[in-house]
Design an enzyme around this catalytic site. Structure first.
Site, PDB file in Angstrom:
ATOM      1  N   HIS A  60       0.864  -1.370  -0.097  1.00  0.00           N
ATOM      2  CA  HIS A  60      -0.082  -0.089  -0.170  1.00  0.00           C
ATOM      3  C   HIS A  60       0.985   1.151   0.038  1.00  0.00           C
ATOM      4  O   HIS A  60       2.079   1.137   0.084  1.00  0.00           O
ATOM      5  CB  HIS A  60      -1.022  -0.123   1.232  1.00  0.00           C
ATOM      6  CG  HIS A  60      -0.303  -0.015   2.595  1.00  0.00           C
ATOM      7  ND1 HIS A  60       0.385   0.998   2.921  1.00  0.00           N
ATOM      8  CD2 HIS A  60       0.003  -1.201   3.453  1.00  0.00           C
ATOM      9  CE1 HIS A  60       0.693   0.891   4.302  1.00  0.00           C
ATOM     10  NE2 HIS A  60       0.457  -0.474   4.761  1.00  0.00           N
ATOM     11  N   CYS A  78       3.047  -4.739   6.677  1.00  0.00           N
ATOM     12  CA  CYS A  78       2.545  -4.659   5.366  1.00  0.00           C
ATOM     13  C   CYS A  78       3.882  -3.818   4.629  1.00  0.00           C
ATOM     14  O   CYS A  78       4.915  -3.560   5.397  1.00  0.00           O
ATOM     15  CB  CYS A  78       1.468  -3.619   5.397  1.00  0.00           C
ATOM     16  SG  CYS A  78      -0.099  -4.474   5.500  1.00  0.00           S
TER      17      CYS A  78
END
Length: 310
Positions: free
Chosen positions: A191, A207
């Protein structure tokens, strides 16, 4: 590893910068060496932090620090030389889809039928919330304007630092996931970010974080179902078709909190195949050992008789 840890405390002082992938033609069969490193001169009366130069040339902060030990992170000295580490050895794995090498904090994307590889700097999970390693999965879905629901454990960690974290963060400029998310597996995502300070650092909740221009490019071009492989290769090496031997060494990720907070270097994983490579007849063992100690994050020619400096 303490230097990078300390940097996180001051990173919000940096301005936000965009980035672009570095695109390389794939080398011929039997070769893994691509690109070329070069130097730039910091302009007179410089007012920009190292992050500005990292973003301009498609690097993460860790890549720049490995290549430029002693560089001032907050204000590189005017007139000084910065090495831009754009030469690299491709990871020793299949050239397909997305390959993330957490050790060098880079994401490799092999567009189908393009004969190229696109390389992006990334931020990864902090110590104790590591990005998965040695994992093969796929892109399950993509989401523009993602929301974020922090886990109870994440909220507790923030509370320990005196920070209040809501149970739900809506899409928008304050969302740490940025404007685009590519979900891999069931629990993780590639992301964007609402602040570029994390690119090249261990700051996420596990992440993979990219600069905003980079995640938009991947979001627009990587289809659902794309293969994703996450590896951990701090040491890469290759014997090229011309017989030259090359070694690229990065600082390995700390294995626990004590290593993460220590000033000592984390031990390198020395596999039997790496040992055999270094002890080969055409390799200068002294140069190889120097590269293992220096850990510049750049390919070093270690062939017998080589005069390359590093």
């Amino acid at each position: 590893m303490r230097r990078v840890n300390i940097l996180c405390s001051f990173a919000l002082l940096f301005a936000s910068h965009t980035s672009l992938a570095v695109t390389y033609p794939l080398p011929p069969e039997g070769s893994r060496l691509v690109g070329q490193s070069f130097t730039v001169t910091v302009p007179d009366h410089n007012t920009q932090p190292l992050e500005t130069f990292a973003a301009q040339y498609g690097q993460g902060l860790s890549n720049m620090l490995e290549a430029n030990p002693g560089a001032d992170v907050f204000l590189p000295k005017s007139g000084s030389q910065l090495t831009i580490p754009q030469q690299l050895i491709l990871p020793d794995t299949v050239r397909k889809g997305i390959v993330v090498n957490v050790a060098e904090m880079r994401l490799y994307y092999y567009p189908p039928d393009s004969n190229t590889v696109e390389v992006f700097p990334i931020g990864i999970g902090q110590a104790g919330r590591e990005t998965p390693r040695n994992w093969v999965t796929t892109v399950e879905r993509k989401q523009e304007a993602p929301t974020w629901t922090p886990t109870p454990n994440t909220r507790r960690e923030y509370a320990k630092r005196g920070e209040s974290l809501p149970a739900f963060v809506p899409a928008g400029p304050d969302n740490p996931m940025g404007l685009y998310a590519i979900y891999i597996g069931r629990l993780y995502a590639i992301h964007g970010t609402n602040a570029n300070f994390g690119i090249g650092l261990r700051v996420s909740q596990g992440c993979i974080r990219l600069r905003n221009d980079d995640i938009k490019y991947l979001f627009d071009n990587v289809p659902v179902g794309t293969r994703v492989q996450i590896i951990d290769q701090p040491v890469k090496y290759t014997t090229e078709p011309d017989g030259s031997n090359w070694l690229e060494v990065h600082e390995p990720l700390s294995r626990n909190r004590a290593e993460y907070e220590s000033d000592r270097k984390v031990p390198l994983p020395v596999t039997p195949s790496l040992r055999a490579f270094i002890n080969g007849q055409e390799v200068d063992v002294n140069r190889a050992n120097a590269a293992l100690q220096r850990r510049s994050g750049m390919p070093v020619q270690i062939s017998s008789g080589s005069r390359q400096m590093f």
